[in-house]
Design a protein around this motif. Structure first.
Motif, PDB file in Angstrom:
ATOM      1  N   VAL A 148     -22.472 -25.089 -26.944  1.00  0.00           N
ATOM      2  CA  VAL A 148     -21.088 -24.887 -26.507  1.00  0.00           C
ATOM      3  C   VAL A 148     -20.979 -23.547 -25.778  1.00  0.00           C
ATOM      4  CG1 VAL A 148     -20.113 -26.267 -28.368  1.00  0.00           C
ATOM      5  CG2 VAL A 148     -20.438 -23.803 -28.690  1.00  0.00           C
ATOM      6  N   THR A 149     -19.885 -23.382 -25.084  1.00  0.00           N
ATOM      7  CA  THR A 149     -19.605 -22.139 -24.373  1.00  0.00           C
ATOM      8  C   THR A 149     -18.137 -21.809 -24.515  1.00  0.00           C
ATOM      9  OG1 THR A 149     -19.725 -21.014 -22.223  1.00  0.00           O
ATOM     10  CG2 THR A 149     -19.179 -23.343 -22.197  1.00  0.00           C
ATOM     11  N   ARG A 150     -17.814 -20.532 -24.542  1.00  0.00           N
ATOM     12  CA  ARG A 150     -16.416 -20.098 -24.602  1.00  0.00           C
ATOM     13  C   ARG A 150     -16.075 -19.367 -23.314  1.00  0.00           C
ATOM     14  NH1 ARG A 150     -12.463 -18.032 -29.251  1.00  0.00           N
ATOM     15  NH2 ARG A 150     -13.083 -20.113 -29.917  1.00  0.00           N
ATOM     16  N   PRO A 151     -15.193 -19.939 -22.489  1.00  0.00           N
ATOM     17  CA  PRO A 151     -14.829 -19.277 -21.231  1.00  0.00           C
ATOM     18  C   PRO A 151     -14.174 -17.918 -21.470  1.00  0.00           C
ATOM     19  CG  PRO A 151     -14.116 -21.579 -21.248  1.00  0.00           C
ATOM     20  CD  PRO A 151     -14.543 -21.250 -22.639  1.00  0.00           C
ATOM     21  N   GLU A 152     -14.442 -16.998 -20.570  1.00  0.00           N
ATOM     22  CA  GLU A 152     -13.823 -15.680 -20.649  1.00  0.00           C
ATOM     23  C   GLU A 152     -12.353 -15.755 -20.237  1.00  0.00           C
ATOM     24  OE1 GLU A 152     -16.014 -12.982 -18.286  1.00  0.00           O
ATOM     25  OE2 GLU A 152     -17.832 -13.054 -19.549  1.00  0.00           O
ATOM     26  N   ALA A 153     -11.576 -14.822 -20.765  1.00  0.00           N
ATOM     27  CA  ALA A 153     -10.177 -14.727 -20.344  1.00  0.00           C
ATOM     28  C   ALA A 153     -10.110 -14.399 -18.858  1.00  0.00           C
ATOM     29  CB  ALA A 153      -9.456 -13.656 -21.158  1.00  0.00           C
ATOM     30  N   GLN A 154      -9.091 -14.930 -18.191  1.00  0.00           N
ATOM     31  CA  GLN A 154      -8.951 -14.760 -16.744  1.00  0.00           C
ATOM     32  C   GLN A 154      -7.744 -13.890 -16.422  1.00  0.00           C
ATOM     33  OE1 GLN A 154      -9.131 -18.557 -14.643  1.00  0.00           O
ATOM     34  NE2 GLN A 154     -10.186 -19.481 -16.369  1.00  0.00           N
ATOM     35  N   VAL A 155      -7.914 -13.030 -15.415  1.00  0.00           N
ATOM     36  CA  VAL A 155      -6.846 -12.141 -14.960  1.00  0.00           C
ATOM     37  C   VAL A 155      -6.686 -12.324 -13.453  1.00  0.00           C
ATOM     38  CG1 VAL A 155      -6.020  -9.775 -14.795  1.00  0.00           C
ATOM     39  CG2 VAL A 155      -7.363 -10.478 -16.791  1.00  0.00           C
ATOM     40  N   PHE A 156      -5.438 -12.474 -13.009  1.00  0.00           N
ATOM     41  CA  PHE A 156      -5.147 -12.703 -11.597  1.00  0.00           C
ATOM     42  C   PHE A 156      -4.088 -11.696 -11.135  1.00  0.00           C
ATOM     43  CE2 PHE A 156      -6.277 -16.655 -13.663  1.00  0.00           C
ATOM     44  CZ  PHE A 156      -7.278 -17.162 -12.847  1.00  0.00           C
ATOM     45  N   TYR A 157      -4.286 -11.152  -9.928  1.00  0.00           N
ATOM     46  CA  TYR A 157      -3.376 -10.145  -9.379  1.00  0.00           C
ATOM     47  C   TYR A 157      -2.627 -10.727  -8.179  1.00  0.00           C
ATOM     48  CZ  TYR A 157      -6.180  -6.995 -12.238  1.00  0.00           C
ATOM     49  OH  TYR A 157      -6.830  -6.401 -13.290  1.00  0.00           O
ATOM     50  N   SER A 158      -1.314 -10.488  -8.147  1.00  0.00           N
ATOM     51  CA  SER A 158      -0.465 -11.063  -7.100  1.00  0.00           C
ATOM     52  C   SER A 158       0.343  -9.966  -6.414  1.00  0.00           C
ATOM     53  CB  SER A 158       0.482 -12.111  -7.687  1.00  0.00           C
ATOM     54  OG  SER A 158      -0.205 -13.050  -8.474  1.00  0.00           O
ATOM     55  N   PRO A 159      -0.114  -9.464  -5.270  1.00  0.00           N
ATOM     56  CA  PRO A 159       0.707  -8.512  -4.515  1.00  0.00           C
ATOM     57  C   PRO A 159       1.825  -9.231  -3.767  1.00  0.00           C
ATOM     58  CG  PRO A 159      -1.330  -8.962  -3.338  1.00  0.00           C
ATOM     59  CD  PRO A 159      -1.425  -9.711  -4.646  1.00  0.00           C
ATOM     60  N   ARG A 160       2.962  -8.551  -3.632  1.00  0.00           N
ATOM     61  CA  ARG A 160       4.097  -9.139  -2.920  1.00  0.00           C
ATOM     62  C   ARG A 160       4.817  -8.050  -2.121  1.00  0.00           C
ATOM     63  NH1 ARG A 160       6.287 -12.996  -7.928  1.00  0.00           N
ATOM     64  NH2 ARG A 160       4.251 -13.988  -8.280  1.00  0.00           N
ATOM     65  N   LEU A 161       5.269  -8.435  -0.931  1.00  0.00           N
ATOM     66  CA  LEU A 161       5.921  -7.474  -0.044  1.00  0.00           C
ATOM     67  C   LEU A 161       6.953  -8.199   0.807  1.00  0.00           C
ATOM     68  CD1 LEU A 161       6.132  -4.703   1.478  1.00  0.00           C
ATOM     69  CD2 LEU A 161       4.295  -5.580   2.973  1.00  0.00           C
ATOM     70  N   SER A 162       8.113  -7.595   0.940  1.00  0.00           N
ATOM     71  CA  SER A 162       9.117  -8.106   1.878  1.00  0.00           C
ATOM     72  C   SER A 162       9.777  -6.926   2.579  1.00  0.00           C
ATOM     73  CB  SER A 162      10.167  -8.960   1.160  1.00  0.00           C
ATOM     74  OG  SER A 162      10.908  -8.193   0.246  1.00  0.00           O
ATOM     75  N   VAL A 163      10.125  -7.148   3.860  1.00  0.00           N
ATOM     76  CA  VAL A 163      10.694  -6.104   4.695  1.00  0.00           C
ATOM     77  C   VAL A 163      11.890  -6.686   5.437  1.00  0.00           C
ATOM     78  CG1 VAL A 163      10.279  -4.454   6.561  1.00  0.00           C
ATOM     79  CG2 VAL A 163       8.410  -5.078   5.019  1.00  0.00           C
ATOM     80  N   ALA A 164      12.963  -5.943   5.477  1.00  0.00           N
ATOM     81  CA  ALA A 164      14.139  -6.325   6.270  1.00  0.00           C
ATOM     82  C   ALA A 164      14.544  -5.118   7.113  1.00  0.00           C
ATOM     83  CB  ALA A 164      15.285  -6.762   5.367  1.00  0.00           C
ATOM     84  N   LEU A 165      14.629  -5.318   8.408  1.00  0.00           N
ATOM     85  CA  LEU A 165      14.984  -4.215   9.290  1.00  0.00           C
ATOM     86  C   LEU A 165      15.842  -4.720  10.444  1.00  0.00           C
ATOM     87  CD1 LEU A 165      11.961  -3.337  11.575  1.00  0.00           C
ATOM     88  CD2 LEU A 165      11.904  -5.276  10.018  1.00  0.00           C
ATOM     89  N   PRO A 166      16.737  -3.880  10.938  1.00  0.00           N
ATOM     90  CA  PRO A 166      17.628  -4.306  12.026  1.00  0.00           C
ATOM     91  C   PRO A 166      16.919  -4.251  13.375  1.00  0.00           C
ATOM     92  CG  PRO A 166      18.121  -2.064  11.392  1.00  0.00           C
ATOM     93  CD  PRO A 166      17.064  -2.540  10.437  1.00  0.00           C
ATOM     94  N   VAL A 167      17.314  -5.155  14.256  1.00  0.00           N
ATOM     95  CA  VAL A 167      16.845  -5.138  15.640  1.00  0.00           C
ATOM     96  C   VAL A 167      17.934  -4.563  16.534  1.00  0.00           C
ATOM     97  CG1 VAL A 167      16.005  -6.549  17.556  1.00  0.00           C
ATOM     98  CG2 VAL A 167      15.354  -7.112  15.196  1.00  0.00           C
ATOM     99  N   THR A 168      19.154  -5.039  16.326  1.00  0.00           N
ATOM    100  CA  THR A 168      20.336  -4.461  16.963  1.00  0.00           C
ATOM    101  C   THR A 168      21.406  -4.338  15.890  1.00  0.00           C
ATOM    102  OG1 THR A 168      21.362  -6.572  17.577  1.00  0.00           O
ATOM    103  CG2 THR A 168      19.707  -5.661  19.096  1.00  0.00           C
ATOM    104  N   ASP A 169      22.597  -3.948  16.282  1.00  0.00           N
ATOM    105  CA  ASP A 169      23.672  -3.849  15.297  1.00  0.00           C
ATOM    106  C   ASP A 169      24.182  -5.221  14.860  1.00  0.00           C
ATOM    107  OD1 ASP A 169      24.735  -4.452  17.756  1.00  0.00           O
ATOM    108  OD2 ASP A 169      26.570  -3.289  17.459  1.00  0.00           O
ATOM    109  N   ARG A 170      23.724  -6.295  15.522  1.00  0.00           N
ATOM    110  CA  ARG A 170      24.177  -7.638  15.173  1.00  0.00           C
ATOM    111  C   ARG A 170      23.019  -8.585  14.835  1.00  0.00           C
ATOM    112  NH1 ARG A 170      29.445  -8.586  16.735  1.00  0.00           N
ATOM    113  NH2 ARG A 170      29.083 -10.822  16.929  1.00  0.00           N
ATOM    114  N   SER A 171      21.820  -8.071  14.726  1.00  0.00           N
ATOM    115  CA  SER A 171      20.670  -8.936  14.431  1.00  0.00           C
ATOM    116  C   SER A 171      19.689  -8.217  13.496  1.00  0.00           C
ATOM    117  CB  SER A 171      19.953  -9.364  15.716  1.00  0.00           C
ATOM    118  OG  SER A 171      19.476  -8.229  16.410  1.00  0.00           O
ATOM    119  N   GLN A 172      18.923  -9.032  12.776  1.00  0.00           N
ATOM    120  CA  GLN A 172      17.995  -8.497  11.773  1.00  0.00           C
ATOM    121  C   GLN A 172      16.739  -9.335  11.741  1.00  0.00           C
ATOM    122  OE1 GLN A 172      18.487  -9.309   7.481  1.00  0.00           O
ATOM    123  NE2 GLN A 172      18.742  -7.097   7.213  1.00  0.00           N
ATOM    124  N   MET A 173      15.610  -8.690  11.491  1.00  0.00           N
ATOM    125  CA  MET A 173      14.340  -9.384  11.316  1.00  0.00           C
ATOM    126  C   MET A 173      13.854  -9.149   9.892  1.00  0.00           C
ATOM    127  SD  MET A 173      10.814  -9.115  13.545  1.00  0.00           S
ATOM    128  CE  MET A 173      10.529  -7.410  13.070  1.00  0.00           C
TER     129      MET A 173
END
Length: 266
Positions: A148-173
């Motif tokens: 038999v075998t016992r699997p090792e514990a697993q660790v997973f990393y999840s980076p996340r990023l979001s950006v909101a910035l204006p293009v003009t005074d009436r629009s946004q990206m």
């Protein structure tokens, strides 16, 4: 919190042999119209008896640091006790049973930096999974003397990023990017972990064996959007998405040589 789910129910499907039926009369809805086989009365030959206890602990913390930064952090811990039994009156080639105590946990940290026109939302999540069980070295070979075998514990990393910035005074990206993980179902991990393919299941090739080395399925997602205000009553949005899934669950038919190779036996 402590939660419990329990079930005892027939697992037979229409067409399975169910002895000691009480009637051969056609029942409403077309049920019972099987030659010497019934799904409405009598003693079901195949049963499933399962119980799942869950102990969970979750905490979240949020704090405003000065004018620009808001920090969020938290953790989630779950300890399971799984007892699964699929059986037939006489054992049968579809029997299955296991008693396991897996752990699934996660933690995250997130910072929202609001500079007025520019907003950054970034963070990191960590997922942890430990099956805490011994599995046959060669899938389907579960005799008392088999390795038999016992699997090792697993660790997973999840980076996340979001950006909101204006293009003009009436629009946004806006842009967002992130990794997301989903743990597999317990049946996909533990199914038939204690059954030998030849001696317990009679060499029945209709059985599906779990895999104790399964990893969490990963989704990598990206989104880009553009919004603009046309008038006081109208706004136009353009949004594009991309999603990539890795490590999803699949079922394979393996030859004896492939089983041995999978277990590291040559």
């Amino acid at each position: 919190t402590l939660e419990t789910e329990r079930g005892l129910w027939p697992s037979a499907v229409p067409g399975n042999n169910i002895p000691f039926a009480t009637s051969i009369t056609q029942l409403p809805g077309g049920r019972g119209d099987y030659s010497a086989q019934f799904i409405n009365a009598g003693l079901i030959s195949q049963l499933e008896n399962s119980r799942e206890d869950r102990f969970s602990l979750k905490t979240d913390l949020e704090s405003q640091l000065g004018r620009y930064f808001r920090i969020k952090t938290g953790a989630d811990f779950k300890l399971f006790h799984l007892r699964e039994g699929d059986f037939d009156q006489t054992g049968g080639v579809f029997q299955d049973y296991y008693d396991t105590r897996p752990i699934i946990a996660s933690a995250y940290v997130q910072n929202i930096a609001d500079f007025g026109d520019l907003v950054l939302d970034y963070g990191l999540r960590v997922d942890y999974m430990d099956t805490r069980a011994d599995f046959p070295l060669v899938i389907g070979e579960a005799r008392p003397d088999d390795p038999v075998t016992r699997p090792e514990a697993q660790v997973f990393y999840s980076p996340r990023l979001s950006v909101a910035l204006p293009v003009t005074d009436r629009s946004q990206m806006r842009l967002s990017y992130g990794h997301f993980f989903q743990s597999p179902s317990f049946k996909d991990i533990y199914s038939h972990m204690n059954q030998d393919f030849r001696f317990d299941l009679g060499g029945n090739t209709n059985n599906i064996f779990g895999n104790g080395n399964l990893e969490m399925a990963q989704s990598v997602m990206f989104e880009a959007g553009f919004s603009t205000i046309l008038t006081d009553n109208a706004r136009l949005d353009f949004v594009g998405y991309h999603s990539e899934v890795r490590g999803d669950i699949a079922v394979r038919q393996l030859t004896p040589d492939q089983l041995l190779e999978l277990g590291g036996v040559t």
